[in-house]
Design an enzyme around this catalytic site. Structure first.
Site: not given
Ligand code: GLC
Length: 634
Positions: A316, A510
């Site tokens: 991530d 989030e």
């Molecule tokens: C974010 C998320 C993830 C996402 C990534 C790219 O923090 O946790 O789900 O795919 O960053 O945007």
């Protein structure tokens, strides 16, 4: 832009002789009589993908290999550095849209990165990724479908598959072949800010719909790689365990034993892998105190070993940084744990140097690097990227197309859950003498779309094409007399036959959505009171990313509809309100009676069950059962 020549990939075939290509910048050919067989990388070629990958790998330098394992966000790299550093992937995060935010700008930005990649020595195309979690939310003009919580309420796997396919079409129109979706979390606590990104609290339902979405993205043409995420147990963390500032549940610690992990959270990954998922994203969260990005037992042994996942695993956003403050150690731990590509996403030079040091000092074996690169290249070949690296201009007309919006409208209809319907309130008459409509959410595409729409945290207001709830009602019931006022300011002397009030949550994403207080806001409660006094029958429509605590508001409504986060096609709500379609949605989560009952599994343990059970949902023909009362708040 279709590449004028299909990507040729020189494979040197020696007649009757082994050709030993050193892992050096230029292959050393032993056989004097060689026929260079140029083959297109198209599927019609007679050479297998595995052979093409082996050929490439054998010719790659360590720098080229590590470049493939490096993912950089678009705001942190220029195309020239994609070439210089052999970067294998670029992404747009939630706030990574180009400005102006339109199809042409997205297409130019991505094609420029791709042109930089394919002009490297070996011409390996990059793969561009975005979070198209409810349609291509980052693109202004794209079709925005209901978030997964609404799709969970539909219980319709074929619909979810069709949405995956439509999303893939709109993404490839601008040259994007990787979707960081679907979320296959199984949230056990709806206080989590990512509840709406998941289909349900029910493992089986998540597995079924997640696999359907993977098929939708990957089985048609052009293909888009799916990414079941976030591995594993992102929705099972304990309140207050997050080490991320201001977060409570998101990125927290999942404190369960392995049997619970396997029973509750693993089946959706098995289903997604069986459906052919080509990548998996690792969770920020931890399991019993160890960050998932460091969990070799779960990534290398369980996911890749036991489940046989043969795609590639991506971190991530700066996820490895949370393992330890020593970045070199974080690189070594995560790559050796089985991560194949690192979403750095900004300081890519530091990452590349760190991983190069790790290999040169033997902390990361070359075999691990080769395994990672083999996985990445295999997916790129399987997606047809070597043959067609640029945007599919023939898909351009699908973006926000009528067909896709009709599909989204169908999804909205099927996602609605009718919680209450008394006094023959629904369906409404299309020639109703007077309907009062109130609430910001009645005329706000941003609010009805939620997070991951135009921006990471979503937006409010009407900044993109679409149909609001109000607009849909005006479309579907043109003969009804409709009066709208966001604040419910109507002539006190005139009582409407029907009042419709839209309440709910402002957009979030989030951990910013983590909240222990899921009660309706005081202004929403006051607006319901105002509208109750202004109308004979009151319909409440809730826009939310999870069940909110509505126990106080419910008695004031004659009808109550959970609409979740429906996206741009709000007319789907009017279709059902006025009876062109009936309600069919079923709750994908239990609905708490009090905030203090959360997390959900505690509901029944407090001697006072949920307000509505998982799977509840009325049709307008149902005689609603009495809503069970309960002693005062425990
Ligand atoms: C974010 C998320 C993830 C996402 C990534 C790219 O923090 O946790 O789900 O795919 O960053 O945007």
């Amino acid at each position: 832009m279709k590449s004028s020549l299909s990507r040729f990939f020189p494979i040197v075939v020696a007649f009757g002789l082994m050709v030993a290509c050193q892992a050096s910048p230029t292959p050393t050919l032993l056989a004097p009589t060689l026929t260079t067989l140029h083959i297109s990388a198209t599927p019609t070629s007679t050479v297998s993908i595995a052979q093409r990958v082996d050929d490439l790998l054998a010719r790659m330098t360590l720098e080229e290999k590590i470049g493939q394992m490096t993912q950089v966000e678009n705001g942190s790299i220029k195309p020239s550095d994609v070439t210089a550093k052999f970067i294998g992937s670029v992404l747009s995060g939630g706030d990574g849209a180009p400005q102006p935010n339109n199809q042409a700008a997205w297409t130019k930005m991505i094609n420029d990165y791709q042109a930089a990649a394919v002009k490297t020595r070996l011409g390996i195309p990059l793969i561009y990724g975005v979070d198209a979690v409810h349609g291509f939310g980052g693109l202004n003009g794209a079709t925005i479908f209901p978030h997964n919580i609404g799709l969970g309420a539909t219980r319709d796997a074929d619909l979810v598959r069709r949405i995956g396919r439509a999303t893939a079409e709109e993404m490839t129109a601008v040259g994007i072949y990787w979707n960081f979706a679907p979320v296959v979390a199984v949230p056990q606590d709806v206080r989590w800010g990512r509840t709406y990104e998941a289909f349900s609290e029910n493992t089986g339902l998540v597995a079924q719909l997640g696999a359907a979405y993977v098929h939708g993205l990957q089985d048609g043409s052009p293909k888009v790689a799916a990414t079941p995420k976030h591995f594993i147990g992102d929705g099972g963390t304990t309140w207050g365990t997050s080490r991320t500032e201001n977060y409570q549940l998101d990125q927290g610690d999942m404190q369960v034993d392995e049997s619970v992990l396997r029973q509750l959270y693993l089946p959706p990954y098995k289903a997604a892998i069986d459906a052919g998922a080509k990548s998996v994203m690792v969770s920020f969260s931890s399991w019993n105190g160890v960050k998932m990005h460091a969990q070799k037992k779960l990534i290398a042994e369980l996911l890749k070993g036991e489940l046989g996942f043969n795609g590639f695993v991506v971190s991530d956003w700066a996820g490895i940084n949370q393992i330890t403050n020593n970045y070199d150690d974080a690189i070594v731990t995560s790559i050796n744990a089985g991560l194949d590509m690192i979403m750095v996403p900004d300081k890519y030079g530091v990452f590349i140097d760190g991983l190069t040091r790790a290999v040169n000092t033997g902390r990361v074996p070359m075999s691990r690097i080769d395994d990672a690169v083999r996985r990445i290249l295999t997916v790129k070949f399987e997606l047809g990227l070597f043959d067609h690296p640029f945007a599919y201009s023939e898909m351009a007309s699908t973006v926000g197309s009528d067909a896709h919006r009709q599909l989204a409208r169908e999804a909205v209809r099927k996602s609605l859950v009718l919680l209450k319907n008394e006094n023959n309130t629904l369906p409404l008459a299309k020639d109703s003498p007077l309907i009062y409509i109130a609430g910001q959410g009645a005329d706000d595409l941003g609010m009805q779309s939620g997070g991951w729409t135009l921006a990471w945290q979503g937006t409010v207001g009407n900044r993109q094409p679409g149909t609001t709830i109000l607009g849909g009602i005006q479309q579907v019931a043109p003969k009804a007399k409709i009066s709208y006022n966001a604040n419910g300011k109507f002539d006190e002397k005139i009582i409407a036959d029907v009042g419709i009030v839209v309440v709910g949550e402002q957009p979030y994403a989030e951990g910013r959505g983590d909240s222990a207080d899921l009660s309706l806001s005081k202004p929403d409660l006051a607006l319901i009171d105002t509208m109750k006094a202004r109308s004979k029958n009151l319909v409440v429509i809730l826009l939310s990313g999870r069940p909110l605590t509505i126990t106080d508001a419910l008695p004031k409504a004659d009808a109550f509809v959970a609409a979740w986060l429906p996206g741009t096609e709000g007319a789907g709500i009017a279709d059902v309100l006025f009876g062109d379609y009936d309600f069919t949605g079923k709750l994908p989560y239990m609905w708490q009676r009090f905030n203090t009952q959360l997390p959900a599994h505690a509901l029944s343990s407090r001697g006072c069950g949920p307000l509505f059970p998982f799977g509840f949902g009325l049709s307008t023909r149902d005689i609603a059962p009495p809503i069970p009362t309960c002693p005062s708040q425990p």
